[in-house]
Scaffold this active site. Structure first.
Site, PDB file in Angstrom:
ATOM      1  N   SER A  68       0.795  -1.233   0.000  1.00 33.99           N
ATOM      2  CA  SER A  68       0.000   0.000   0.000  1.00 33.99           C
ATOM      3  C   SER A  68       0.824   1.277   0.000  1.00 33.99           C
ATOM      4  O   SER A  68       0.263   2.358  -0.187  1.00 33.99           O
ATOM      5  CB  SER A  68      -0.938   0.013   1.210  1.00 33.99           C
ATOM      6  OG  SER A  68      -1.973  -0.927   1.058  1.00 33.99           O
ATOM      7  N   LYS A  71       0.281   3.487  -2.987  1.00 32.61           N
ATOM      8  CA  LYS A  71      -0.975   4.208  -3.249  1.00 32.61           C
ATOM      9  C   LYS A  71      -0.810   5.702  -3.495  1.00 32.61           C
ATOM     10  O   LYS A  71      -1.364   6.234  -4.472  1.00 32.61           O
ATOM     11  CB  LYS A  71      -1.955   3.957  -2.106  1.00 32.61           C
ATOM     12  CG  LYS A  71      -2.448   2.522  -2.024  1.00 32.61           C
ATOM     13  CD  LYS A  71      -3.271   2.289  -0.772  1.00 32.61           C
ATOM     14  CE  LYS A  71      -3.770   0.856  -0.669  1.00 32.61           C
ATOM     15  NZ  LYS A  71      -4.495   0.606   0.600  1.00 32.61           N
ATOM     16  N   TYR A 193      -3.563  -3.866 -10.003  1.00 37.16           N
ATOM     17  CA  TYR A 193      -3.321  -3.456  -8.612  1.00 37.16           C
ATOM     18  C   TYR A 193      -2.476  -4.491  -7.866  1.00 37.16           C
ATOM     19  O   TYR A 193      -1.548  -4.131  -7.134  1.00 37.16           O
ATOM     20  CB  TYR A 193      -4.657  -3.233  -7.911  1.00 37.16           C
ATOM     21  CG  TYR A 193      -4.523  -2.886  -6.450  1.00 37.16           C
ATOM     22  CD1 TYR A 193      -4.022  -1.654  -6.053  1.00 37.16           C
ATOM     23  CD2 TYR A 193      -4.908  -3.805  -5.472  1.00 37.16           C
ATOM     24  CE1 TYR A 193      -3.901  -1.337  -4.706  1.00 37.16           C
ATOM     25  CE2 TYR A 193      -4.793  -3.488  -4.119  1.00 37.16           C
ATOM     26  CZ  TYR A 193      -4.292  -2.259  -3.747  1.00 37.16           C
ATOM     27  OH  TYR A 193      -4.166  -1.948  -2.412  1.00 37.16           O
ATOM     28  N   TYR A 245      -4.319   5.146   7.616  1.00 36.95           N
ATOM     29  CA  TYR A 245      -5.623   4.497   7.822  1.00 36.95           C
ATOM     30  C   TYR A 245      -6.342   5.069   9.036  1.00 36.95           C
ATOM     31  O   TYR A 245      -6.359   6.280   9.245  1.00 36.95           O
ATOM     32  CB  TYR A 245      -5.455   2.975   7.926  1.00 36.95           C
ATOM     33  CG  TYR A 245      -4.754   2.358   6.755  1.00 36.95           C
ATOM     34  CD1 TYR A 245      -5.215   2.577   5.456  1.00 36.95           C
ATOM     35  CD2 TYR A 245      -3.628   1.563   6.915  1.00 36.95           C
ATOM     36  CE1 TYR A 245      -4.576   2.011   4.369  1.00 36.95           C
ATOM     37  CE2 TYR A 245      -2.982   0.981   5.838  1.00 36.95           C
ATOM     38  CZ  TYR A 245      -3.464   1.215   4.555  1.00 36.95           C
ATOM     39  OH  TYR A 245      -2.835   0.652   3.482  1.00 36.95           O
ATOM     40  N   VAL A 263       1.481  -3.226   4.229  1.00 35.92           N
ATOM     41  CA  VAL A 263       1.572  -4.465   5.002  1.00 35.92           C
ATOM     42  C   VAL A 263       2.849  -5.248   4.696  1.00 35.92           C
ATOM     43  O   VAL A 263       3.131  -6.252   5.350  1.00 35.92           O
ATOM     44  CB  VAL A 263       0.336  -5.364   4.777  1.00 35.92           C
ATOM     45  CG1 VAL A 263      -0.924  -4.682   5.286  1.00 35.92           C
ATOM     46  CG2 VAL A 263       0.194  -5.754   3.311  1.00 35.92           C
TER      47      VAL A 263
END
Length: 406
Positions: A68, A71, A193, A245, A263
């Site tokens: 992530s 992103k 992705y 997050y 992660v």
């Protein structure tokens, strides 16, 4: 000792890593089977300045999948290619306050709440140029390689593992597809992705990538402009509010740096205008953030005053001196003058404006002026007008052209 003297920043990183190394709580990601095999004791950090100098400590060259952390960089590429208006038709900019894989869609539009959660990131990837997953991924990889300043490879085993266990992400893609916000088919979007998340990087790469945001879009190591200043600024803003997050608020208070976690154990953090930091440690907390990575950045911020909202005292005045040249008063200005500096110059010097002589604003010692401030200074002579005898009340002396609008 000699090595420390040559690189005191590395010494600071070494000290922080040693302090957090004793943390053994958390666990490696297991919902992606291949990530469960990662060596959990790895710990590394790197800091890249906007001048292109990179300082590394610990396992800074250990490779891991970007996950992530990709992103914000893909969001920036999409914004740069399509414009913020088009991108935000498909994905919002608001914090979700929910886990990274939550179903966070606006009821009225079907947009994911932001591009830092999985639903929003899948939509962002779907907007990249190309019709097939391979074409979209090629655009993503090329962009991330410009951010990192080197070629990046896919960990095919991690990709296969993600693809075989990625049904929740496929569900998110189908939901956004049914809402009309996905830019491709669900299969194209998720395949691109999954490959995007499986690109391998190290802490040094993340530091350079983050530093590219810090410079306003120019990779400080390669000197290549990767994205526009607007795209860098907007993306950094989204990282500030959404990058960690449902821990983003706590992070902003305790660390105070725009950041994005993954992660895979990586975190990329930005100090706008100064540097980027990359950390790597695989054990994650319950929110999916690296335990020792969070601890590293929190301690660095605390020890070295890195919080972007920290008050550093009154800045150096932009007014270096006042000199007389006959009936005129010359204000010698200095340094970088942004909005607050322009306000100080014009407010403090306005009582010197009279009909008896001219107030000259001399920019010979000024290295840079913010674009908004340039317009204020350029308009000053006209706004003040001329004295009754026709001479200027205010004049600007700009031999280096620092007031020119590009």
């Amino acid at each position: 000792m000699a090595a420390d003297l040559r690189d005191p920043v590395r010494h600071a990183l070494d000290s922080v890593l040693e302090a957090v190394r004793e943390r053994t709580d958390g666990a490696v990601a297991s919902y992606i089977p291949e990530l469960a095999t990662v060596e959990p004791e790895q710990l590394g950090a790197a800091l890249a300045s906007t001048h292109g100098v990179v300082h590394e400590s610990g396992d800074a060259d250990a490779e891991f999948t970007i996950q992530s952390v990709s992103k914000p960089f893909v969001f920036a590429l999409a914004v740069d290619a399509l414009g913020i208006g088009e991108v935000t038709k498909h994905v919002g900019l608001e914090p979700s306050g929910e886990p990274f894989n939550a179903i966070s869609l606006e009821e009225s539009t079907g947009r994911p709440l932001n591009p830092m959660i999985n639903a929003g990131a899948i939509v962002t990837t779907s907007l990249m140029r190309g019709d097939t997953a391979a074409e979209k991924f090629d655009v993503v990889r090329a962009g991330l390689e410009r951010f990192a300043g080197r070629d990046l490879q896919v960990d095919e085993e991690v990709f296969s593992s993600e693809a075989s266990t990625g049904d929740r992400n496929r569900a998110l893609a189908y939901l956004t597809r049914s809402a009309g916000t996905l830019g491709s088919t669900a299969d194209v979007a998720t395949t691109a992705y999954f490959r995007q998340c499986s690109l391998t990087v190290n802490a040094r790469d993340l530091a350079i990538m983050a530093a590219t945001f810090a410079t306003g879009g120019v990779n400080p190591v390669t000197d290549e402009r990767v994205i526009s200043e607007n795209a860098a600024r907007w993306t950094t803003a989204v990282m500030t509010s959404c990058g960690m997050y449902d821990a983003s608020g706590d992070w902003l208070v305790r660390v105070g740096l725009p950041a994005k976690s993954g992660v895979g154990g990586g975190i990329a953090a930005v100090q706008p205008g100064q540097f980027g930091i990359g950390t790597f440690s695989p054990r994650l907390d319950e929110r999916g953030n690296s335990v020792r990575g969070v601890a590293t950045l929190e301690l660095l911020s605390e020890r070295h005053g890195l919080h972007m909202l920290q008050h550093h005292g009154a800045p150096l005045s932009p007014i270096a001196s006042l000199e007389r040249e006959g009936v005129d008063t010359v204000a010698m200005l200095r340094g970088e003058i942004m909005f607050a500096g322009a306000e100080e110059v014009l407010t403090r010097l306005s009582p010197l404006v009279s009909d008896d002589g001219c107030l000259v604003l001399d920019f010979s010692g000024v290295t840079r002026v913010g674009d908004g401030s340039k317009r204020v200074f350029a308009a000053a002579p006209e706004l003040v007008g001329k004295a009754p005898d026709g001479h200027d009340r205010v004049a600007v002396r700009d031999p280096e052209g620092v007031l020119s609008l590009d």
